[in-house]
Write an enzyme that holds these catalytic residues in place. Structure first.
Site, mmCIF file in Angstrom:
data_model
loop_
_atom_site.group_PDB
_atom_site.id
_atom_site.type_symbol
_atom_site.label_atom_id
_atom_site.label_comp_id
_atom_site.label_asym_id
_atom_site.label_seq_id
_atom_site.Cartn_x
_atom_site.Cartn_y
_atom_site.Cartn_z
ATOM 1 N N LYS A 119 13.189 -13.316 -13.381
ATOM 2 C CA LYS A 119 13.217 -12.196 -14.399
ATOM 3 C C LYS A 119 12.181 -12.580 -15.357
ATOM 4 O O LYS A 119 11.407 -11.559 -15.486
ATOM 5 C CB LYS A 119 14.509 -11.599 -14.805
ATOM 6 C CG LYS A 119 15.476 -10.817 -14.027
ATOM 7 C CD LYS A 119 15.013 -9.629 -13.591
ATOM 8 C CE LYS A 119 14.416 -9.131 -12.332
ATOM 9 N NZ LYS A 119 14.508 -9.885 -11.056
ATOM 10 N N GLU A 142 18.318 -16.389 -11.043
ATOM 11 C CA GLU A 142 17.751 -14.947 -11.341
ATOM 12 C C GLU A 142 17.471 -14.748 -12.591
ATOM 13 O O GLU A 142 16.086 -14.020 -12.726
ATOM 14 C CB GLU A 142 18.807 -13.966 -10.815
ATOM 15 C CG GLU A 142 18.541 -12.406 -11.123
ATOM 16 C CD GLU A 142 17.377 -12.006 -10.272
ATOM 17 O OE1 GLU A 142 17.051 -12.684 -9.268
ATOM 18 O OE2 GLU A 142 16.792 -10.871 -10.483
ATOM 19 N N CYS A 151 0.741 -1.157 0.020
ATOM 20 C CA CYS A 151 -0.162 -0.046 0.039
ATOM 21 C C CYS A 151 0.815 1.200 0.154
ATOM 22 O O CYS A 151 2.080 1.471 0.467
ATOM 23 C CB CYS A 151 -0.935 -0.106 1.422
ATOM 24 S SG CYS A 151 -1.788 -1.422 1.426
ATOM 25 N N ARG A 197 4.545 0.606 -6.055
ATOM 26 C CA ARG A 197 4.345 -0.439 -4.799
ATOM 27 C C ARG A 197 3.277 -1.407 -4.927
ATOM 28 O O ARG A 197 3.223 -2.353 -4.240
ATOM 29 C CB ARG A 197 3.840 0.345 -3.528
ATOM 30 C CG ARG A 197 5.222 1.382 -3.460
ATOM 31 C CD ARG A 197 4.696 2.785 -2.251
ATOM 32 N NE ARG A 197 4.393 1.918 -1.036
ATOM 33 C CZ ARG A 197 5.450 1.414 -0.056
ATOM 34 N NH1 ARG A 197 6.696 2.001 -0.316
ATOM 35 N NH2 ARG A 197 4.930 1.204 1.190
ATOM 36 N N LYS A 205 6.397 -3.924 -5.209
ATOM 37 C CA LYS A 205 8.012 -3.728 -5.029
ATOM 38 C C LYS A 205 8.392 -3.976 -3.538
ATOM 39 O O LYS A 205 9.461 -4.417 -3.588
ATOM 40 C CB LYS A 205 8.195 -2.196 -5.201
ATOM 41 C CG LYS A 205 9.600 -1.921 -5.380
ATOM 42 C CD LYS A 205 10.507 -2.496 -6.559
ATOM 43 C CE LYS A 205 11.680 -2.095 -6.449
ATOM 44 N NZ LYS A 205 12.643 -3.244 -7.239
ATOM 45 N N GLU A 242 8.279 -13.151 -13.734
ATOM 46 C CA GLU A 242 7.775 -12.245 -13.040
ATOM 47 C C GLU A 242 7.320 -10.957 -13.842
ATOM 48 O O GLU A 242 6.333 -10.179 -13.565
ATOM 49 C CB GLU A 242 8.430 -11.546 -11.916
ATOM 50 C CG GLU A 242 9.660 -10.817 -12.422
ATOM 51 C CD GLU A 242 10.498 -10.375 -10.982
ATOM 52 O OE1 GLU A 242 9.893 -9.992 -10.154
ATOM 53 O OE2 GLU A 242 11.770 -10.213 -11.126
ATOM 54 N N TRP A 246 -3.014 -2.615 -1.513
ATOM 55 C CA TRP A 246 -2.720 -3.714 -1.993
ATOM 56 C C TRP A 246 -3.316 -4.720 -1.158
ATOM 57 O O TRP A 246 -2.974 -4.917 0.042
ATOM 58 C CB TRP A 246 -1.157 -4.042 -1.886
ATOM 59 C CG TRP A 246 -0.566 -5.237 -3.014
ATOM 60 C CD1 TRP A 246 -0.741 -5.279 -4.095
ATOM 61 C CD2 TRP A 246 0.011 -6.347 -2.360
ATOM 62 N NE1 TRP A 246 -0.090 -6.653 -4.636
ATOM 63 C CE2 TRP A 246 0.518 -7.217 -3.192
ATOM 64 C CE3 TRP A 246 0.545 -6.817 -1.103
ATOM 65 C CZ2 TRP A 246 1.071 -8.480 -3.210
ATOM 66 C CZ3 TRP A 246 0.875 -8.060 -0.712
ATOM 67 C CH2 TRP A 246 1.369 -8.846 -1.978
ATOM 68 N N HIS A 292 17.565 -36.051 -12.951
ATOM 69 C CA HIS A 292 16.883 -36.755 -11.794
ATOM 70 C C HIS A 292 15.541 -36.183 -11.898
ATOM 71 O O HIS A 292 14.527 -36.292 -10.909
ATOM 72 C CB HIS A 292 17.494 -36.025 -10.277
ATOM 73 C CG HIS A 292 18.850 -36.509 -10.347
ATOM 74 N ND1 HIS A 292 19.294 -37.974 -10.286
ATOM 75 C CD2 HIS A 292 19.801 -35.926 -10.645
ATOM 76 C CE1 HIS A 292 20.613 -37.992 -9.876
ATOM 77 N NE2 HIS A 292 20.922 -36.661 -10.340
ATOM 78 N N ASN A 319 -1.007 1.169 6.011
ATOM 79 C CA ASN A 319 -0.316 0.242 5.224
ATOM 80 C C ASN A 319 0.359 -0.727 6.365
ATOM 81 O O ASN A 319 0.768 -0.517 7.302
ATOM 82 C CB ASN A 319 0.727 0.997 4.739
ATOM 83 C CG ASN A 319 1.666 -0.462 3.725
ATOM 84 O OD1 ASN A 319 1.419 -1.420 3.578
ATOM 85 N ND2 ASN A 319 2.955 0.185 3.635
ATOM 86 N N GLY A 320 -0.058 -2.206 6.334
ATOM 87 C CA GLY A 320 0.338 -3.261 7.369
ATOM 88 C C GLY A 320 -0.832 -4.131 7.558
ATOM 89 O O GLY A 320 -1.516 -4.259 6.862
HETATM 90 C C1 AGP Z 1 12.752 -9.137 -7.585
HETATM 91 O O1 AGP Z 1 12.643 -8.809 -8.966
HETATM 92 C C2 AGP Z 1 11.490 -9.366 -7.117
HETATM 93 N N1 AGP Z 1 10.503 -8.237 -7.209
HETATM 94 C C3 AGP Z 1 11.342 -10.203 -5.702
HETATM 95 O O2 AGP Z 1 11.898 -11.406 -5.715
HETATM 96 C C4 AGP Z 1 12.364 -9.073 -4.576
HETATM 97 O O3 AGP Z 1 13.732 -9.403 -4.792
HETATM 98 C C5 AGP Z 1 12.022 -9.555 -3.112
HETATM 99 O O4 AGP Z 1 10.558 -9.368 -3.020
HETATM 100 C C6 AGP Z 1 12.894 -9.212 -2.250
HETATM 101 O O5 AGP Z 1 12.546 -7.686 -2.063
HETATM 102 P P1 AGP Z 1 13.643 -6.873 -1.159
HETATM 103 O O6 AGP Z 1 14.943 -7.089 -1.662
HETATM 104 O O7 AGP Z 1 13.123 -5.430 -1.171
HETATM 105 O O8 AGP Z 1 13.790 -7.402 0.233
#
Ligand code: AGP
Length: 608
Positions: free
Chosen positions: A485, A481, A2, A27, A603, A488, A75, A504, A101-102
């Protein structure tokens, strides 16, 4: 997560709040709303959907006149996205409004108590409890009502609160969820993050846990939850205003990918002095560093993937055992932390709930925590014993790129520092490593400028259904990674696999035309990875290889090869990830996905 924006001053509040919320869209959210005091009453407008819906409903804020207000992008956590569940929430008489927010973890108990006292709830949210609890405690003194509520609730909150009959004030409070306040000649501001108010003021105050702020048009006062007034120091934000804008790129993600050379340089350079590595923020003597017996790296998502690379690099260069944990697992598995252990948490946002919890768990057990964090003043930054900032600047795209790259080099620096003081790296090797580190920014730039080749290749896979990323050792970490990418931001299913693990089970999924991206940057594993490539090719796979310029042998097994410049194998992740970032980006663009704000994602994941 949020977003919250509040304002009280001499200007119309609604346009300022809408503008601020637009800077917080990154966010992640699914509904938005505002509460504005018009001189007689609090008016509320809220709706499910994008911020544009609220802007249209209020004619850019014109239909909600007034010089104080609070706004919110939600959110969803408790209660599906809907107009009713959108914030602000309010008491029955509409004289108190709150944005949050929370998560209020004891909201069910409080809701029952309030219902038993005759309060009527209209939403499914935890937040609505706050509005009725404020009503219950409010007897004319808003600060008293706010602090009483904060003593009753459990969980996390960043709050904006308004009282109709105290219209010359707006309140803010915080526990665990990020919140800042700021002031300029036109009034005072509340925001979840800096971009929301950067155009109005660069002087901000980071609200700390269980602090309350009373904002008036021309000044602010800070209090503890026990109503004791406190003094706080302002922080001057030196971000360039454009830094939080796209600067001409089509997407924040592309802009941030192209900022990686600078990000890496900014993270490296302050810590390389007289051909040595100086990490003052460790606040540890060489003896302290030599006394470390084990390192636990704890993080989520891409930060976790950086941690997996960190394991290989630290164990390789410093010969210290490293255990890497997903923060969401670490905090609930009663981890074994032994004398001499150091915990390193990695987080771009510095607000990830699971990572923050892992930090607290480690500290509660008496272990020092080093935070590798990108956001100055974030919760993790302020609660870690020591902080190594990644200096990547604001990262707006949900899919991290530049912050991830900065995390990698922070871990390289830590590994080299540890290796040197522990006598595991001789001077010649150290000098060579430093030289390779210094080349990374230019080499990243080179790979970014060769984007056309990967862009053309990506266009062929816009319709892909399954994509596999394989690698051994550090190449496996890179694959993790690269796969994330793609997943997501393009919503294409993908998996990263340790190349030796294919036989396996997973190799059964390989069909004619399945794309397998093989990462091969570790010379002592070139041959092994080539044999894995042959295995999948034999079953119909199309193999993209990402490898070093010296590894021409791979062309016998690959259908398409992306070469990266020579560097020390420990640093290869920083280069090999660039074509994989570009691949995911161009597939996402080709599919017309929302690259910067992918569906379902936020985010900063500030809830469990
Ligand atoms: C990264 O592309 C993702 N959006 C997500 O995995 C992110 O790395 C993860 O939520 C951790 O966030 P932070 O680094 O702010 O703790």
């Amino acid at each position: 997560m949020c977003g919250i924006v509040g304002y009280i001053g001499t200007k119309q509040a609604a346009p300022i709040i809408l503008d601020g919320l637009s800077k917080l869209e990154y966010r992640g959210y699914d509904s938005a709303g505002m509460a504005i005091y018009d001189g007689e009453q609090i008016n509320i407008q809220k709706s499910v959907g994008r911020l544009k819906v609220l802007e249209n409903q209020t004619r850019g804020g014109e239909s909600m006149p007034g010089m104080s207000g609070i706004g919110h992008t939600r959110w969803a956590t408790h209660g599906a996205p809907s107009d009713t569940n959108a914030h602000p929430h309010f008491n029955e008489s509409g004289t108190i409004a709150v944005v949050h927010n929370g998560i209020i973890e004891n909201y069910l108990q409080l809701r029952k108590k309030l219902t038993d006292k005759g309060y009527k709830f209209v939403s499914e949210t935890d937040t609505e409890v706050l509005a009725h609890l404020l009503d219950y405690y409010y007897k004319g003194n808003p600060l008293e009502a706010v602090t009483k509520v904060l003593h009753r609730v459990e969980g996390s909150y960043a709050l904006g609160i308004m009282f109709a009959d105290c219209s010359d004030q707006v309140f803010a409070a915080r526990k665990d969820s990020p919140l800042i306040v700021g002031q300029n000649e036109d009034g005072c501001f509340i925001a979840s993050d800096v971009p929301a108010i950067l155009k109005y003021t660069r002087k901000v105050y980071y609200v700390d846990n269980q602090e309350v702020v009373r904002l008036r048009a021309d000044h602010m006062h800070f209090y503890t939850v026990d109503e004791e007034e406190i003094k706080k120091e302002a922080v001057t934000i030196d971000w360039d205003a454009n830094a939080a804008e796209k600067a001409g790129y089509e997407h924040f993600m592309l802009k941030e990918m192209y900022e990686q050379p600078k990000t890496v340089a900014d993270t490296l350079n302050p810590r390389i002095k007289d051909n040595d590595i100086v990490i003052e923020e460790l606040n540890m003597t060489d003896d302290d560093l030599r006394a470390i017996k084990k390192i636990h790296i704890v993080a989520c998502g891409s930060a976790y993937h950086a941690g997996v690379t960190g394991k290989y690099v630290i164990e390789g260069l410093a010969r210290i055992p490293v255990e890497v944990d997903l923060a969401s697992e670490f905090r609930y598995r009663d981890p074994i932390l032994e004398e001499g252990a150091m915990v390193v948490v990695i987080s771009q946002s510095g607000e990830t709930a699971d990572t923050l919890a892992a930090l607290r768990e480690s500290k509660a057990r008496g272990f020092k925590v080093l935070g590798i964090v990108n956001v100055v003043g974030s919760s993790i930054a302020r609660e870690a014993d020591n902080v190594m900032y990644t200096w990547a600047g604001p990262e707006i795209a949900v899919a991290t790129t530049k912050a991830y790259s900065a995390q990698l080099v922070a871990l390289y620096l830590l590994a080299m520092k540890l290796g040197k003081v522990r006598g595991k790296i001789d001077d010649e090797t150290f000098a060579s490593l430093l030289g390779d580190l210094r080349c990374l920014p230019d080499q990243i730039e080179l790979l970014l400028n060769n984007k056309l080749k990967i862009q053309k290749f990506a266009n062929r896979y816009v319709g892909a259904k399954d994509v596999f990323f394989i690698g051994r050792g550090i190449d496996y970490a890179i694959s993790l990674e690269g796969s994330l990418k793609l997943k997501e931001i393009s919503y294409i299913h993908s998996e990263a696999y340790a190349a030796g693990e294919l036989k396996h089970g997973t190799i059964s999924l390989i069909e004619e035309g399945t794309l397998v991206a093989a990462v091969s940057t570790q010379p002592d594993l070139y041959a092994k990875t080539i044999s894995n490539m042959v295995e999948v090719k034999a079953r119909g796979a199309f193999v993209l290889a990402v490898t070093c310029e010296e590894n021409k042998e791979i062309e016998k097994a690959a259908d398409y090869v992306i070469y990266i410049p020579e560097t020390n194998p420990y640093f290869a992740n920083s280069l090999a990830i660039i074509p994989l970032q570009l691949f995911g980006y161009y597939v996402s663009v080709g599919k017309g996905c929302d690259v910067d704000k992918p569906r379902n994602l936020a985010k900063s994941v500030t809830v469990e």
